[in-house]
Design a protein around this motif. Structure first.
Motif, PDB file in Angstrom:
ATOM      1  N   UNK A   1      -0.454  -4.743 -11.920  1.00 32.72           N
ATOM      2  CA  UNK A   1       0.903  -4.611 -11.728  1.00 32.72           C
ATOM      3  C   UNK A   1       1.430  -3.235 -11.805  1.00 32.72           C
ATOM      4  N   UNK A   2       1.983  -2.722 -10.706  1.00 33.00           N
ATOM      5  CA  UNK A   2       2.611  -1.268 -10.723  1.00 33.00           C
ATOM      6  C   UNK A   2       4.198  -1.254 -10.453  1.00 33.00           C
TER       7      UNK A   2
ATOM      8  N   UNK B   1      -9.835   3.394  -6.990  1.00 31.85           N
ATOM      9  CA  UNK B   1      -8.580   3.121  -7.529  1.00 31.85           C
ATOM     10  C   UNK B   1      -7.496   2.341  -6.666  1.00 31.85           C
ATOM     11  N   UNK B   2      -7.869   2.931  -5.027  1.00 31.81           N
ATOM     12  CA  UNK B   2      -6.950   2.386  -4.198  1.00 31.81           C
ATOM     13  C   UNK B   2      -6.836   0.924  -4.367  1.00 31.81           C
ATOM     14  N   UNK B   3      -8.262   0.273  -4.222  1.00 35.50           N
ATOM     15  CA  UNK B   3      -8.228  -1.003  -4.185  1.00 35.50           C
ATOM     16  C   UNK B   3      -7.654  -1.725  -5.798  1.00 35.50           C
ATOM     17  N   UNK B   4      -8.158  -0.956  -6.677  1.00 32.49           N
ATOM     18  CA  UNK B   4      -7.762  -1.740  -7.971  1.00 32.49           C
ATOM     19  C   UNK B   4      -6.315  -1.659  -7.942  1.00 32.49           C
ATOM     20  N   UNK B   5      -5.292  -0.654  -7.484  1.00 38.93           N
ATOM     21  CA  UNK B   5      -3.963  -0.672  -7.585  1.00 38.93           C
ATOM     22  C   UNK B   5      -3.478  -1.650  -6.694  1.00 38.93           C
TER      23      UNK B   5
ATOM     24  N   UNK C   1       0.802  -1.273   0.086  1.00 39.33           N
ATOM     25  CA  UNK C   1      -0.008  -0.096  -0.025  1.00 39.33           C
ATOM     26  C   UNK C   1       0.964   1.131   0.183  1.00 39.33           C
ATOM     27  N   UNK C   2       2.134   1.084   0.715  1.00 39.66           N
ATOM     28  CA  UNK C   2       2.935   2.027   0.477  1.00 39.66           C
ATOM     29  C   UNK C   2       3.354   2.613  -1.074  1.00 39.66           C
ATOM     30  N   UNK C   3       3.621   1.707  -1.652  1.00 42.48           N
ATOM     31  CA  UNK C   3       3.706   2.132  -3.306  1.00 42.48           C
ATOM     32  C   UNK C   3       2.627   2.403  -3.920  1.00 42.48           C
ATOM     33  N   UNK C   4       1.461   1.780  -3.400  1.00 42.46           N
ATOM     34  CA  UNK C   4       0.213   2.349  -4.154  1.00 42.46           C
ATOM     35  C   UNK C   4      -0.096   3.951  -3.933  1.00 42.46           C
TER      36      UNK C   4
ATOM     37  N   UNK D   1      -7.448   8.337  -4.124  1.00 41.74           N
ATOM     38  CA  UNK D   1      -7.720   6.850  -3.704  1.00 41.74           C
ATOM     39  C   UNK D   1      -9.007   6.369  -3.757  1.00 41.74           C
ATOM     40  N   UNK D   2      -9.910   7.571  -3.707  1.00 43.34           N
ATOM     41  CA  UNK D   2     -11.471   7.048  -3.669  1.00 43.34           C
ATOM     42  C   UNK D   2     -12.227   7.116  -4.631  1.00 43.34           C
ATOM     43  N   UNK D   3     -11.579   7.690  -6.076  1.00 42.23           N
ATOM     44  CA  UNK D   3     -12.018   7.697  -7.413  1.00 42.23           C
ATOM     45  C   UNK D   3     -12.641   6.123  -7.884  1.00 42.23           C
ATOM     46  N   UNK D   4     -13.528   6.165  -8.360  1.00 44.10           N
ATOM     47  CA  UNK D   4     -14.260   5.021  -8.847  1.00 44.10           C
ATOM     48  C   UNK D   4     -13.824   4.669  -9.977  1.00 44.10           C
ATOM     49  N   UNK D   5     -13.183   3.519 -10.485  1.00 50.80           N
ATOM     50  CA  UNK D   5     -12.712   3.168 -11.901  1.00 50.80           C
ATOM     51  C   UNK D   5     -13.248   1.796 -12.196  1.00 50.80           C
TER      52      UNK D   5
END
Length: 326
Positions: free
Chosen positions: A64-65, A55-59, A28-31, A42-46
């Motif tokens: 892969x990031x 977007x936070x949960x997606x990443x 999550x630090x890298x996210x 991080x709350x934006x819906x995608x």
């Protein structure tokens, strides 16, 4: 920084040569670092390959990031309308070299690309599970699965870490469950005949399946000869399973152990050891030895393969075509 990790098998069955395939989540630090870079909360819906989510949960769970692939470059180039040179896009080797050690932030930052949360997930690859060769025998450890993990950490120029290696070493605690399955590696198995000799060639954590092989043959009381070539950086800090291997040599289970260390005073690689023992190596092949190679597929594999072909040519008095056919 290498870890020997032991899992309760949970009823999973495996054979020597198989792999444990581990599902992971991103750190999550890298996210958060990536979200800060693109200016997202991080709350934006995608929309993702697994439905709509923030977007936070997606990443964290879906993409892969920590590394950038050629597909990411192509997707970004299409999105940003030719931000990469045509010469780079058409040069597979050059593109591979360009991407080495880079993560998604490096790519976005290097070309000053502005991107929305939805655009970001549209260019990323789905998060893939990682394969780890099993370093135990089910005969010796019937209710366990062992793997050998080298934690990846480096600066280039920012601090980076491997997604799954540090997931296992840093974020998975004793007693935690991991989602995983067994990959049956049908092309990397011990011979059916326990009397057949085997030659194992490994570097770094590539020694893992050979620990499984040796343990298995030891429990089976197999009479086939076993020769291990093993290489790493330093004898004092990187000789994995040293005590266990020396015990197998002392007991006669491991017929020969040839080691090479590339950062000690005598700079050697496993292929150098093959050359030093070329006559005996060829004699083992003549007597039906199976060869197994496990390690870096980019450099180590090709160097070892070339050395084996040259050894067969020299010791067997063959030309290159005959050696390859052999």
């Amino acid at each position: 920084e290498t870890y020997h990790m032991i899992f309760d098998s949970g009823g999973l069955e495996y054979k020597p040569g198989d792999s444990l395939v581990v599902y992971l989540s991103n750190n999550t630090v890298q996210v958060k670092e990536l979200l800060d870079f693109i200016g997202a909360t991080g709350f934006e819906q995608v929309e993702t390959n697994k439905g709509e989510m923030c977007i936070f949960d997606a990443l964290t769970n879906c993409y892969e990031i920590t590394n950038a692939s050629p597909d990411v470059i192509k997707n970004l180039d299409s999105l940003a309308k030719g931000c990469f040179s045509e010469s780079l896009m058409n040069d597979a080797d050059g593109l591979k070299s360009f991407l080495y050690g880079k993560d998604i932030i490096d790519i976005l930052d290097g070309f000053n690309v502005s991107i929305s949360p939805q655009q970001l997930v549209s260019i990323l690859r789905p998060l893939q599970p990682r394969y780890y060769s099993i370093s135990s025998s089910p005969l010796k450890h019937p209710k366990e699965i062992h793997i050998t993990v080298r934690a990846i950490r480096y600066k280039n120029p920012r601090y980076k870490q491997g997604a799954c290696s540090t997931f296992l070493s840093d974020r998975l605690n004793p007693g935690d469950c991991a989602l995983a399955y067994i990959h049956q590696n049908t092309g990397f198995k011990l011979p059916d005949n326990n009397s057949d000799p085997i030659i194992m060639i490994g570097s770094g954590t590539g020694i893992a399946p050979f620990i499984s092989f040796i343990q298995h043959r030891s429990i089976q009381k197999a009479d086939g000869r076993n020769w291990l070539f093993y290489g790493d950086r330093n004898y004092s800090t990187d000789f994995l399973y040293r005590e266990e291997l020396y015990n197998y040599v002392s007991s006669g289970i491991l017929t020969k152990l040839s080691v090479a260390f590339s950062r000690d005073q005598t700079k050697e690689y496993v292929q150098d050891k093959i050359v030093q023992h070329s006559a005996e190596f060829y004699d083992w092949l003549q007597k039906g030895a199976y060869i197994y190679i496990c390690g870096d597929k980019t450099h180590m594999w090709s160097d070892v393969h070339k050395t084996i072909i040259n050894t067969i040519q020299r010791e067997g008095n063959m030309n290159e075509t005959e050696a390859n056919n052999y």
